[in-house]
Design a protein around this motif. Structure first.
Motif, short mmCIF file in Angstrom:
data_model
loop_
_atom_site.label_atom_id
_atom_site.label_comp_id
_atom_site.label_asym_id
_atom_site.label_seq_id
_atom_site.Cartn_x
_atom_site.Cartn_y
_atom_site.Cartn_z
N GLU A 1 0.80 -1.22 0.00
CA GLU A 1 0.00 0.00 0.00
C GLU A 1 0.84 1.28 0.00
OE1 GLU A 1 -0.72 -0.22 4.76
OE2 GLU A 1 -1.54 -1.65 3.34
N ASN A 2 2.08 1.22 0.48
CA ASN A 2 2.95 2.39 0.49
C ASN A 2 3.90 2.43 -0.70
OD1 ASN A 2 1.84 3.27 2.87
ND2 ASN A 2 3.28 2.12 4.11
N TRP A 3 3.73 1.54 -1.62
CA TRP A 3 4.59 1.43 -2.78
C TRP A 3 4.30 2.59 -3.71
CZ3 TRP A 3 3.53 -1.91 -7.52
CH2 TRP A 3 4.68 -2.09 -8.26
N LEU A 4 5.32 3.45 -3.94
CA LEU A 4 5.14 4.63 -4.78
C LEU A 4 5.38 4.33 -6.26
CD1 LEU A 4 6.95 7.26 -2.54
CD2 LEU A 4 4.50 6.81 -2.72
N GLY A 5 6.28 3.42 -6.53
CA GLY A 5 6.62 3.09 -7.91
C GLY A 5 7.98 2.44 -7.98
N LEU A 6 8.50 2.34 -9.20
CA LEU A 6 9.81 1.74 -9.43
C LEU A 6 10.76 2.79 -9.98
CD1 LEU A 6 8.65 -1.54 -11.22
CD2 LEU A 6 9.31 -1.27 -8.83
N LEU A 7 12.02 2.63 -9.67
CA LEU A 7 13.04 3.51 -10.23
C LEU A 7 14.04 2.64 -10.97
CD1 LEU A 7 13.78 6.61 -10.07
CD2 LEU A 7 15.62 5.85 -8.60
N LEU B 1 14.67 -0.59 -8.64
CA LEU B 1 14.41 -0.50 -7.20
C LEU B 1 12.94 -0.17 -6.96
CD1 LEU B 1 17.50 1.70 -6.40
CD2 LEU B 1 17.14 -0.60 -5.49
N SER B 2 12.36 -0.76 -5.93
CA SER B 2 11.02 -0.44 -5.45
C SER B 2 11.13 0.76 -4.53
CB SER B 2 10.54 -1.57 -4.58
OG SER B 2 9.58 -2.28 -5.08
N ILE B 3 10.35 1.80 -4.78
CA ILE B 3 10.44 3.01 -3.98
C ILE B 3 9.22 3.12 -3.06
CG2 ILE B 3 10.67 5.52 -4.01
CD1 ILE B 3 13.06 4.03 -5.28
N THR B 4 9.48 3.22 -1.77
CA THR B 4 8.41 3.42 -0.79
C THR B 4 8.55 4.76 -0.07
OG1 THR B 4 9.66 2.22 0.88
CG2 THR B 4 8.04 0.95 -0.38
N ASP B 5 9.73 5.35 -0.10
CA ASP B 5 9.99 6.63 0.57
C ASP B 5 11.02 7.39 -0.25
OD1 ASP B 5 10.64 8.75 2.22
OD2 ASP B 5 11.02 7.51 3.99
N ILE B 6 10.63 8.54 -0.80
CA ILE B 6 11.54 9.30 -1.64
C ILE B 6 12.67 9.97 -0.85
CG2 ILE B 6 9.81 9.71 -3.41
CD1 ILE B 6 9.71 12.66 -2.30
#
Length: 166
Positions: free
Chosen positions: A2-8, A58-63
């Motif tokens: 649910e906190n997954w923002l996207g991929l980098l 990478l999976s991004i959860t916190d920028i």
């Protein structure tokens, strides 16, 4: 998730004038870590100017969590030798994504990030519009080493089901 923002997508392109850790050269690789994730490039043997061109995701959860890169000289019979480390702050890049830009000409510079004491940039880094996406190219100067640079590029990916950064 649910906190997954996207991929980098991190493209580790090449190393330039990296430190010598063997007799006349090195066998460099890059280890990328972020928030419990750990990825590696291939080892390029016998060079201080490796061309990796490896794509790591990478999976991004916190920028606010930086991406850490550590360069190593791969050794077969002893521990790998350290060749410096660098950090990528993705916040300036995410600020560009949040502008919600559309239909810009390819090559348009959105923002410029200057090298400073608080980042590992060795030269100005630009966020650029490229065929409908924003890319950021960087030359990083590793810390705790006598020489070298690492060329990387980052690109945001919004897969279905992710929260996004907008």
């Amino acid at each position: 998730m649910e906190n997954w923002l996207g991929l980098l997508r991190l493209r580790v392109r090449r190393g330039i004038n990296l430190a010598i850790r063997d007799t006349r050269s090195s066998d460099p690789c890059v280890v990328v870590t972020m928030a419990g994730q750990k990825l590696k490039t291939r080892v390029i043997n016998d060079t201080c100017n490796p061309e990796w061109n490896d794509e790591l995701t990478l999976s991004i959860t916190d920028i606010n969590v930086p991406i850490n890169l550590a360069v190593y000289d791969r050794d077969t019979f002893t521990a790998d030798d350290e060749m410096g480390e660098a950090e990528i702050d993705i916040r300036p890049y995410v600020e560009c994504l949040r502008m919600g830009l559309e239909n810009l000409p390819t090559g348009t510079v959105i923002t410029r990030v200057q090298p400073s004491r608080t980042n590992c940039l060795s030269d100005e880094s630009c966020c650029v519009w490229d065929n409908g996406k924003i890319l950021q190219d960087m030359f990083l100067r590793p810390r705790n080493v006598e020489c070298g640079e690492i060329e990387v590029q980052i690109e945001w990916i919004n897969p279905p089901g992710c929260k996004g950064v907008f």
